[in-house]
Design an enzyme around this catalytic site. Structure first.
Site, PDB file in Angstrom:
ATOM      1  N   ASP A 127     -33.047  -2.969  22.816  1.00  0.00           N
ATOM      2  CA  ASP A 127     -32.478  -2.538  24.099  1.00  0.00           C
ATOM      3  C   ASP A 127     -31.188  -3.292  24.446  1.00  0.00           C
ATOM      4  O   ASP A 127     -30.780  -3.339  25.604  1.00  0.00           O
ATOM      5  CB  ASP A 127     -33.518  -2.676  25.224  1.00  0.00           C
ATOM      6  CG  ASP A 127     -33.998  -4.106  25.380  1.00  0.00           C
ATOM      7  OD1 ASP A 127     -33.640  -4.952  24.521  1.00  0.00           O
ATOM      8  OD2 ASP A 127     -34.717  -4.379  26.350  1.00  0.00           O
ATOM      9  N   HIS A 159      -9.769  -7.377   4.465  1.00  0.00           N
ATOM     10  CA  HIS A 159     -10.492  -7.261   5.740  1.00  0.00           C
ATOM     11  C   HIS A 159     -11.727  -8.174   5.742  1.00  0.00           C
ATOM     12  O   HIS A 159     -12.838  -7.757   6.071  1.00  0.00           O
ATOM     13  CB  HIS A 159     -10.875  -5.802   6.022  1.00  0.00           C
ATOM     14  CG  HIS A 159      -9.704  -4.986   6.502  1.00  0.00           C
ATOM     15  ND1 HIS A 159      -9.723  -3.625   6.633  1.00  0.00           N
ATOM     16  CD2 HIS A 159      -8.460  -5.353   6.895  1.00  0.00           C
ATOM     17  CE1 HIS A 159      -8.554  -3.185   7.081  1.00  0.00           C
ATOM     18  NE2 HIS A 159      -7.763  -4.224   7.237  1.00  0.00           N
ATOM     19  N   ASP A 216      -5.822 -12.935  11.063  1.00  0.00           N
ATOM     20  CA  ASP A 216      -5.369 -11.612  11.502  1.00  0.00           C
ATOM     21  C   ASP A 216      -6.216 -11.273  12.715  1.00  0.00           C
ATOM     22  O   ASP A 216      -7.408 -10.971  12.593  1.00  0.00           O
ATOM     23  CB  ASP A 216      -5.588 -10.611  10.353  1.00  0.00           C
ATOM     24  CG  ASP A 216      -5.097  -9.205  10.690  1.00  0.00           C
ATOM     25  OD1 ASP A 216      -4.891  -8.906  11.891  1.00  0.00           O
ATOM     26  OD2 ASP A 216      -4.949  -8.398   9.752  1.00  0.00           O
ATOM     27  N   ASP A 247      -1.931  -6.895  17.281  1.00  0.00           N
ATOM     28  CA  ASP A 247      -2.384  -7.064  15.895  1.00  0.00           C
ATOM     29  C   ASP A 247      -1.427  -8.037  15.211  1.00  0.00           C
ATOM     30  O   ASP A 247      -0.344  -7.637  14.791  1.00  0.00           O
ATOM     31  CB  ASP A 247      -2.373  -5.672  15.236  1.00  0.00           C
ATOM     32  CG  ASP A 247      -2.930  -5.684  13.824  1.00  0.00           C
ATOM     33  OD1 ASP A 247      -3.412  -6.725  13.372  1.00  0.00           O
ATOM     34  OD2 ASP A 247      -2.870  -4.615  13.177  1.00  0.00           O
ATOM     35  N   HIS A 302      -1.309  -3.018  -0.003  1.00  0.00           N
ATOM     36  CA  HIS A 302      -1.427  -2.201   1.215  1.00  0.00           C
ATOM     37  C   HIS A 302      -0.033  -1.817   1.698  1.00  0.00           C
ATOM     38  O   HIS A 302       0.973  -2.236   1.142  1.00  0.00           O
ATOM     39  CB  HIS A 302      -2.217  -2.944   2.301  1.00  0.00           C
ATOM     40  CG  HIS A 302      -1.628  -4.264   2.715  1.00  0.00           C
ATOM     41  ND1 HIS A 302      -0.502  -4.372   3.497  1.00  0.00           N
ATOM     42  CD2 HIS A 302      -2.015  -5.542   2.451  1.00  0.00           C
ATOM     43  CE1 HIS A 302      -0.238  -5.640   3.708  1.00  0.00           C
ATOM     44  NE2 HIS A 302      -1.133  -6.386   3.083  1.00  0.00           N
ATOM     45  N   HIS A 359       1.360   0.234  10.322  1.00  0.00           N
ATOM     46  CA  HIS A 359       0.665   1.418  10.858  1.00  0.00           C
ATOM     47  C   HIS A 359       1.070   1.561  12.317  1.00  0.00           C
ATOM     48  O   HIS A 359       1.559   0.611  12.931  1.00  0.00           O
ATOM     49  CB  HIS A 359      -0.857   1.245  10.726  1.00  0.00           C
ATOM     50  CG  HIS A 359      -1.377  -0.080  11.212  1.00  0.00           C
ATOM     51  ND1 HIS A 359      -1.627  -0.343  12.549  1.00  0.00           N
ATOM     52  CD2 HIS A 359      -1.655  -1.236  10.563  1.00  0.00           C
ATOM     53  CE1 HIS A 359      -2.057  -1.593  12.672  1.00  0.00           C
ATOM     54  NE2 HIS A 359      -2.068  -2.167  11.498  1.00  0.00           N
ATOM     55  N   HIS A 371      -5.288   0.925  14.560  1.00  0.00           N
ATOM     56  CA  HIS A 371      -4.643   1.868  13.633  1.00  0.00           C
ATOM     57  C   HIS A 371      -4.497   3.148  14.443  1.00  0.00           C
ATOM     58  O   HIS A 371      -5.387   3.987  14.467  1.00  0.00           O
ATOM     59  CB  HIS A 371      -5.490   2.083  12.377  1.00  0.00           C
ATOM     60  CG  HIS A 371      -5.654   0.823  11.572  1.00  0.00           C
ATOM     61  ND1 HIS A 371      -6.640   0.637  10.650  1.00  0.00           N
ATOM     62  CD2 HIS A 371      -4.931  -0.331  11.567  1.00  0.00           C
ATOM     63  CE1 HIS A 371      -6.517  -0.571  10.098  1.00  0.00           C
ATOM     64  NE2 HIS A 371      -5.495  -1.179  10.638  1.00  0.00           N
ATOM     65  N   GLU A 415       3.733  -5.719   8.440  1.00  0.00           N
ATOM     66  CA  GLU A 415       2.789  -6.693   7.903  1.00  0.00           C
ATOM     67  C   GLU A 415       2.728  -6.759   6.385  1.00  0.00           C
ATOM     68  O   GLU A 415       1.696  -6.491   5.782  1.00  0.00           O
ATOM     69  CB  GLU A 415       1.386  -6.401   8.449  1.00  0.00           C
ATOM     70  CG  GLU A 415       0.924  -4.947   8.324  1.00  0.00           C
ATOM     71  CD  GLU A 415      -0.513  -4.767   8.808  1.00  0.00           C
ATOM     72  OE1 GLU A 415      -1.379  -5.530   8.359  1.00  0.00           O
ATOM     73  OE2 GLU A 415      -0.759  -3.876   9.629  1.00  0.00           O
ATOM     74  N   TYR A 455      -1.087 -11.316  -2.321  1.00  0.00           N
ATOM     75  CA  TYR A 455      -2.431 -11.848  -2.520  1.00  0.00           C
ATOM     76  C   TYR A 455      -2.645 -12.099  -4.005  1.00  0.00           C
ATOM     77  O   TYR A 455      -2.551 -11.173  -4.815  1.00  0.00           O
ATOM     78  CB  TYR A 455      -3.478 -10.852  -1.997  1.00  0.00           C
ATOM     79  CG  TYR A 455      -3.116 -10.333  -0.617  1.00  0.00           C
ATOM     80  CD1 TYR A 455      -3.521 -11.005   0.541  1.00  0.00           C
ATOM     81  CD2 TYR A 455      -2.315  -9.191  -0.468  1.00  0.00           C
ATOM     82  CE1 TYR A 455      -3.142 -10.543   1.799  1.00  0.00           C
ATOM     83  CE2 TYR A 455      -1.938  -8.729   0.783  1.00  0.00           C
ATOM     84  CZ  TYR A 455      -2.352  -9.404   1.910  1.00  0.00           C
ATOM     85  OH  TYR A 455      -1.980  -8.949   3.153  1.00  0.00           O
ATOM     86  N   ARG A 497      -0.227 -13.135   4.530  1.00  0.00           N
ATOM     87  CA  ARG A 497       0.240 -11.944   5.252  1.00  0.00           C
ATOM     88  C   ARG A 497       0.912 -12.444   6.526  1.00  0.00           C
ATOM     89  O   ARG A 497       0.469 -13.438   7.120  1.00  0.00           O
ATOM     90  CB  ARG A 497      -0.929 -11.002   5.583  1.00  0.00           C
ATOM     91  CG  ARG A 497      -0.510  -9.761   6.374  1.00  0.00           C
ATOM     92  CD  ARG A 497      -1.538  -8.614   6.328  1.00  0.00           C
ATOM     93  NE  ARG A 497      -2.793  -8.914   6.968  1.00  0.00           N
ATOM     94  CZ  ARG A 497      -3.932  -9.160   6.349  1.00  0.00           C
ATOM     95  NH1 ARG A 497      -3.969  -9.156   5.026  1.00  0.00           N
ATOM     96  NH2 ARG A 497      -5.038  -9.425   7.008  1.00  0.00           N
ATOM     97  N   GLU A 511       2.264 -10.665  10.101  1.00  0.00           N
ATOM     98  CA  GLU A 511       2.203  -9.386  10.819  1.00  0.00           C
ATOM     99  C   GLU A 511       2.690  -9.524  12.254  1.00  0.00           C
ATOM    100  O   GLU A 511       2.228 -10.406  12.989  1.00  0.00           O
ATOM    101  CB  GLU A 511       0.761  -8.866  10.828  1.00  0.00           C
ATOM    102  CG  GLU A 511       0.581  -7.588  11.633  1.00  0.00           C
ATOM    103  CD  GLU A 511      -0.806  -6.977  11.489  1.00  0.00           C
ATOM    104  OE1 GLU A 511      -1.775  -7.736  11.259  1.00  0.00           O
ATOM    105  OE2 GLU A 511      -0.915  -5.752  11.627  1.00  0.00           O
TER     106      GLU A 511
HETATM  107  N1  GLY Z   1      -6.051  -5.900  11.441  1.00  0.00           N
HETATM  108  C1  GLY Z   1      -6.010  -4.807  10.576  1.00  0.00           C
HETATM  109  C2  GLY Z   1      -4.643  -4.529  10.179  1.00  0.00           C
HETATM  110  O1  GLY Z   1      -3.815  -5.404  10.195  1.00  0.00           O
HETATM  111  O2  GLY Z   1      -4.312  -3.418   9.867  1.00  0.00           O
HETATM  112 MN    MN Z   2      -3.817  -7.078  11.413  1.00  0.00          MN
HETATM  113 MN    MN Z   3      -2.249  -4.270  11.210  1.00  0.00          MN
END
Ligand code: GLY
Ligand code: MN
Ligand code: MN
Length: 444
Positions: A39, A243, A260, A271, A350, A354, A361, A384, A388, A406, A408
């Site tokens: 619950d 991720h 991140d 982000d 990647h 985005h 996203h 970003e 890696y 990374r 971003e």
């Molecule tokens: N935090 C997910 C991305 O950077 O797209």
């Molecule tokens: Mn991110």
């Molecule tokens: Mn992002």
């Protein structure tokens, strides 16, 4: 608290209705409450489309737009006031509140929807809804339509066209208004502060979750209800998991930590990613990779402006990163050929960013008519790039292994280029090392 003003919700509803075909109706449900276990519920988060058009924060609600309806174009079905339930769970707007505080022209109890909504739909030619994204709601909608169909012999007229609402609504959401940019700036400011705090708190012997706690502290102190997505706090080899979610490993001497994370303000996300050395000083290899990623990001910023297309920023990062990897000896060959064969994907797998907005996203098409979308003022996106090098990568010298970087930031397209919303976090090697050194001196 900075938030979207009421008048803006009304403006959005009008703008959507102006794009709907004549004699149509749009129907959108609020997000359902999600059960965490038995619950216990997850923290409630309104559906982004529903929020965008209403600002109404409650579950068990359905929004209806009927352009041209004489008795009011905006109808909200929502929970009734209930003293007993409100004592346990908190206040409800009720139908009076829906009209008084949320601008509805008409409001009805959600429990009456099966009796009332078929009558509203009847006689309208087209129904706009988010078909396919909520099977339970799709079934309800068909039930309401079938009520009308069952009365066809009595002269009832069911709609004949069913249209996906997403196309209109998501295109609207892609262009951020001044009020939206203001809220996104605030989310970015708080998130930047959170990253600064985590840098200052970084020490060998702490855990990833120790730094996550520093982020959460700043998010909540700034008024954010929650992070915009699960915070990634990834030290050492974990920085190469894009991720990563565990956030429970030890922070070791000589390791980098990649964070991140961003908070959400009034349902708008930020982000941010920064990567720094746990002990406050980048090694030569870490610095080389870091500065390459930073150069790629700078090259991307230069490609974000009206009339440049969506992919130009990504292409700029690919070129800088590929050339840099060749210079460092991590890739061998001709830069153009390595780009054509996508050799860089072994290290940079990647995309450079985005759309960003109510969803991290965010919605909005990246291509129009098969071509990359041309950027316009008010579009918000992340930038970003990353590199890696997995800890078990046998193709590179040992000294490079386990480095994941990374960087971003969040930007909004302006008339002349772009505004970086997340400037409040140090970014160069010198700035980050200075901030971390100062925090250690103060703590000593
Ligand atoms: N935090 C997910 C991305 O950077 O797209
Ligand atoms: Mn991110
Ligand atoms: Mn992002």
């Amino acid at each position: 608290m900075i938030h979207i003003p009421k008048a803006e919700y009304s403006r959005r509803r009008k703008a959507l209705m102006a794009q709907m075909e004549p004699n149509s109706i749009a129907i959108l449900p609020a997000a359902a409450v999600a059960i965490r276990n038995r619950d216990v519920e997850h923290v409630y988060r309104q559906d982004s489309d529903f929020q965008y058009l209403s600002g109404f924060p409650e579950p068990q609600a359905v929004l209806v737009l009927m352009p041209g309806r004489v008795h009011g174009e905006y109808i909200l079905f929502c929970r009734e006031r209930n003293a007993e339930r409100e004592l346990w769970d908190g206040l409800r707007a009720g139908q009076e509140g829906a009209i008084r505080d949320f601008g509805a022209d008409d409001a009805f109890p959600i429990t009456d929807i099966d009796d009332i909504l078929p009558g509203l739909i009847e006689g309208r030619d087209r129904v706009y809804s988010a078909m396919g994204s909520n099977p339970e709601f799709d079934r309800h909608l068909m039930d309401w339509i079938n009520v009308i169909r069952s009365k066809a012999s009595l002269g009832a007229q069911p709609p004949n066209e069913y249209v996906a609402l997403d196309h209109l609504l998501h295109d609207m959401r892609l262009y951020k208004s001044a009020a939206e940019v203001k809220v996104m700036r605030e989310a970015a400011r708080i998130s930047a502060q959170a990253h600064v705090r985590a840098m200052q708190a970084s020490r060998v012997g702490l855990h990833e979750f120790s730094l996550e706690a520093e982020l959460d502290y700043e998010f909540r102190k700034g008024g954010a209800k929650m992070p915009a997505y699960g915070s990634i706090v990834a030290a050492g080899r974990n920085s190469c998991i894009l991720h990563y979610q565990q956030n429970d490993a030890l922070l070791k001497d000589g390791d980098l930590v990649l964070i991140d994370a961003g908070c959400e303000i009034d349902c708008y996300a930020s982000d941010i990613t920064r990567t720094w050395p746990v002990n406050g000083k980048y090694s030569a290899e870490q610095k080389a990779i870091y500065e390459l990623v930073l150069a790629a990001q700078e090259a991307a910023f230069a490609e974000i402006a009206p009339n440049k297309h969506w992919n130009q920023a990504h292409e700029a990062t690919v070129r800088v990163i590929t050339a840099g990897l060749v210079e460092l000896g991590l890739l061998q060959g001709d830069v153009d050929e390595l780009i054509a064969s996508e050799a860089y994907k072994a290290f940079y797998m990647h995309r450079a960013g985005h759309w960003l907005g109510m969803d991290v996203h965010d919605v909005g098409e990246y291509k129009v008519g098969g071509e990359w979308r041309v950027l316009e003022v008010g579009m918000a996106l992340t930038v970003e790039p990353g590199i890696y090098i997995a800890a078990d990568n046998q193709n590179v010298a040992k000294k490079w292994r386990g480095i994941g970087v990374r960087i971003e930031d969040d930007v909004v397209v302006t008339k002349t280029g772009c505004e970086i919303l997340t400037k409040g976090v140090p970014k160069t090697v010198a700035e980050i090392e200075a901030l971390m050194a100062q925090a250690r001196t103060q703590a000593a």
